[in-house]
Design an enzyme around this catalytic site. Structure first.
Site, mmCIF file in Angstrom:
data_model
loop_
_atom_site.group_PDB
_atom_site.id
_atom_site.type_symbol
_atom_site.label_atom_id
_atom_site.label_comp_id
_atom_site.label_asym_id
_atom_site.label_seq_id
_atom_site.Cartn_x
_atom_site.Cartn_y
_atom_site.Cartn_z
ATOM 1 N N TYR A 137 -1.842 74.216 25.280
ATOM 2 C CA TYR A 137 -1.850 74.253 26.762
ATOM 3 C C TYR A 137 -1.280 75.772 27.148
ATOM 4 O O TYR A 137 -1.611 76.045 28.398
ATOM 5 C CB TYR A 137 -0.644 73.402 27.194
ATOM 6 C CG TYR A 137 -1.057 72.026 26.865
ATOM 7 C CD1 TYR A 137 -2.325 71.339 27.835
ATOM 8 C CD2 TYR A 137 -0.496 71.057 25.965
ATOM 9 C CE1 TYR A 137 -2.417 70.237 27.537
ATOM 10 C CE2 TYR A 137 -0.726 70.004 25.920
ATOM 11 C CZ TYR A 137 -1.867 69.309 26.250
ATOM 12 O OH TYR A 137 -2.359 67.944 26.516
ATOM 13 N N GLY A 183 -6.388 65.940 29.291
ATOM 14 C CA GLY A 183 -5.736 66.902 30.207
ATOM 15 C C GLY A 183 -6.789 67.608 31.105
ATOM 16 O O GLY A 183 -7.925 67.652 30.708
ATOM 17 N N SER A 215 -0.460 64.663 23.268
ATOM 18 C CA SER A 215 -0.345 66.089 23.058
ATOM 19 C C SER A 215 0.503 66.641 21.833
ATOM 20 O O SER A 215 1.141 67.493 22.041
ATOM 21 C CB SER A 215 0.589 66.559 24.294
ATOM 22 O OG SER A 215 -0.368 66.328 25.396
ATOM 23 N N ARG A 274 -11.896 60.927 26.295
ATOM 24 C CA ARG A 274 -12.229 62.049 25.254
ATOM 25 C C ARG A 274 -11.751 61.404 23.908
ATOM 26 O O ARG A 274 -10.597 61.177 23.551
ATOM 27 C CB ARG A 274 -11.217 63.213 25.420
ATOM 28 C CG ARG A 274 -11.928 64.373 24.785
ATOM 29 C CD ARG A 274 -10.925 65.736 24.849
ATOM 30 N NE ARG A 274 -9.851 65.422 23.975
ATOM 31 C CZ ARG A 274 -8.552 65.609 24.295
ATOM 32 N NH1 ARG A 274 -8.154 66.038 25.698
ATOM 33 N NH2 ARG A 274 -7.673 65.328 23.390
ATOM 34 N N GLU A 289 -8.223 59.710 17.549
ATOM 35 C CA GLU A 289 -7.537 58.927 18.935
ATOM 36 C C GLU A 289 -8.700 59.162 20.009
ATOM 37 O O GLU A 289 -9.256 59.773 19.866
ATOM 38 C CB GLU A 289 -6.185 59.531 19.109
ATOM 39 C CG GLU A 289 -6.206 60.951 19.495
ATOM 40 C CD GLU A 289 -4.779 61.314 20.047
ATOM 41 O OE1 GLU A 289 -4.427 61.124 21.138
ATOM 42 O OE2 GLU A 289 -4.007 62.018 19.112
#
Length: 325
Positions: A225, A285, A155, A264, A279
């Site tokens: 987010y 999420g 994140s 993902r 990555e």
């Protein structure tokens, strides 16, 4: 429930389900949102789902909860790094996503890059830094600008773009707040893309490529987010052959790490059209701003269908050898 693949899933047969969320990582707040969304979706589909905050409740309580399977909606340390996966293996509780080894490797961005390079997959040049590194020499080797990040966080936690030599010390200190080693990575200028993957082994498939266009190219924690300023394009405006190539590369990257269930892969597409793997996320999420549900919608899969599909694939991954009597 019918999924887009026409597979009928008997939600009652899924049993009593725990949605593991919260946890103790730097991504706790995001996990709380993901878990709440997953729980609501599973409940709406008729699943007997129950929230379980691993940051506030013990493994002993988890063992006694009577879950037939669990959906892991944890992000970061102790939830995405193989820790909870290993505990679930010991408890014999089937769980969503990758097993302990793949989760651990994918959570470590340095090890991930080493595995990808071993298999000939493209990822930006990098160096591993620690307290003994002469920071002023790193930009000479990787060139400016470059990225410094803690290798075990997600994140965008602890990440800094370094544009000048004088930025190195502060950037290193920021990343070192989270890890004893720091990953320095060549900066790729171009388009930010991501690809969700569903399934395991030969059945793994890529969902449509998403392009992320954050204000000023700054796709940070806030823009991921909470902000409505970030734009998402799904499917991304790419030539068919490029989109196909990126989807294939995502599945390759997923398989060589041993990932299962769902994940993902994040990419940068440079100005010459070369995709670079950044990555792999093994527990992405699942918030209202999240990317896997967005990609699923593009192929006709609702949020609830996605959650049930992932849950139906829950399993223990460590196979014990048959006992000889």
């Amino acid at each position: 429930m019918n999924t887009p693949s026409n597979t009928v899933i008997d939600v009652k047969a899924l049993g009593r389900v725990g949605v593991l969320y919260g946890g103790r990582s730097a991504e706790r707040d995001v996990s709380l949102m993901s878990g709440a969304g997953v729980h609501e979706a599973l409940s709406s589909a008729g699943v007997d789902a129950h929230l379980f905050d691993t940051g506030e409740r013990s493994l002993a309580e988890l063992a006694q909860a009577g879950f037939d399977r669990v959906f892991i909606a944890l992000h970061g340390r102790y939830g995405e790094d193989g820790t909870i996966q290993g505990a679930l293996e010991l408890l014999g509780i089937p769980y969503t996503g990758s097993g302990p080894m793949a989760s651990s490797v994918a959570m470590d961005k340095i090890m991930t890059k080493r595995v990808w390079l071993q298999h000939g997959l493209p990822t930006p040049a990098f160096e591993v830094l620690d307290s003994t590194t002469e920071l002023r020499l790193v930009p000479d080797r990787l060139q400016l600008p470059l990225i410094l990040k803690p290798p075990h966080e997600g994140s965008t936690v602890g990440i800094t773009k370094v544009s000048g030599y004088s930025d190195m010390k502060a950037a290193y200190a920021e990343a070192a707040r989270f890890d004893s080693t720091v990953l320095a990575e060549a900066f790729i200028s171009g388009r930010e893309l991501t690809v969700a993957i569903l399934g395991s082994g030969s059945e793994a498939r890529a969902l449509p490529v998403i392009e992320i266009a954050a204000p000023g190219g700054n796709y940070d924690y806030e823009h991921k987010y909470f902000s409505d300023d970030t734009q998402y394009f799904c499917p991304a405006d790419l030539p068919d052959d490029v989109a196909h190539r990126i989807g294939e590369l995502a599945v390759q990257a997923y398989r060589v790490l041993g990932c299962e269930g769902w994940g993902r892969a994040d990419f940068m597409l440079d100005r010459k059209g070369q995709p670079w793997l950044i990555e792999m996320n093994t527990s992405p999420g699942m918030t209202s701003h999240s990317l896997v549900p967005m990609a699923a919608r593009a192929v006709g899969m609702s949020y609830a269908d996605l959650c049930v599909t992932i849950l139906a694939g829950a399993a223990c991954k460590v196979r014990s050898p048959a006992r000889k009597d």
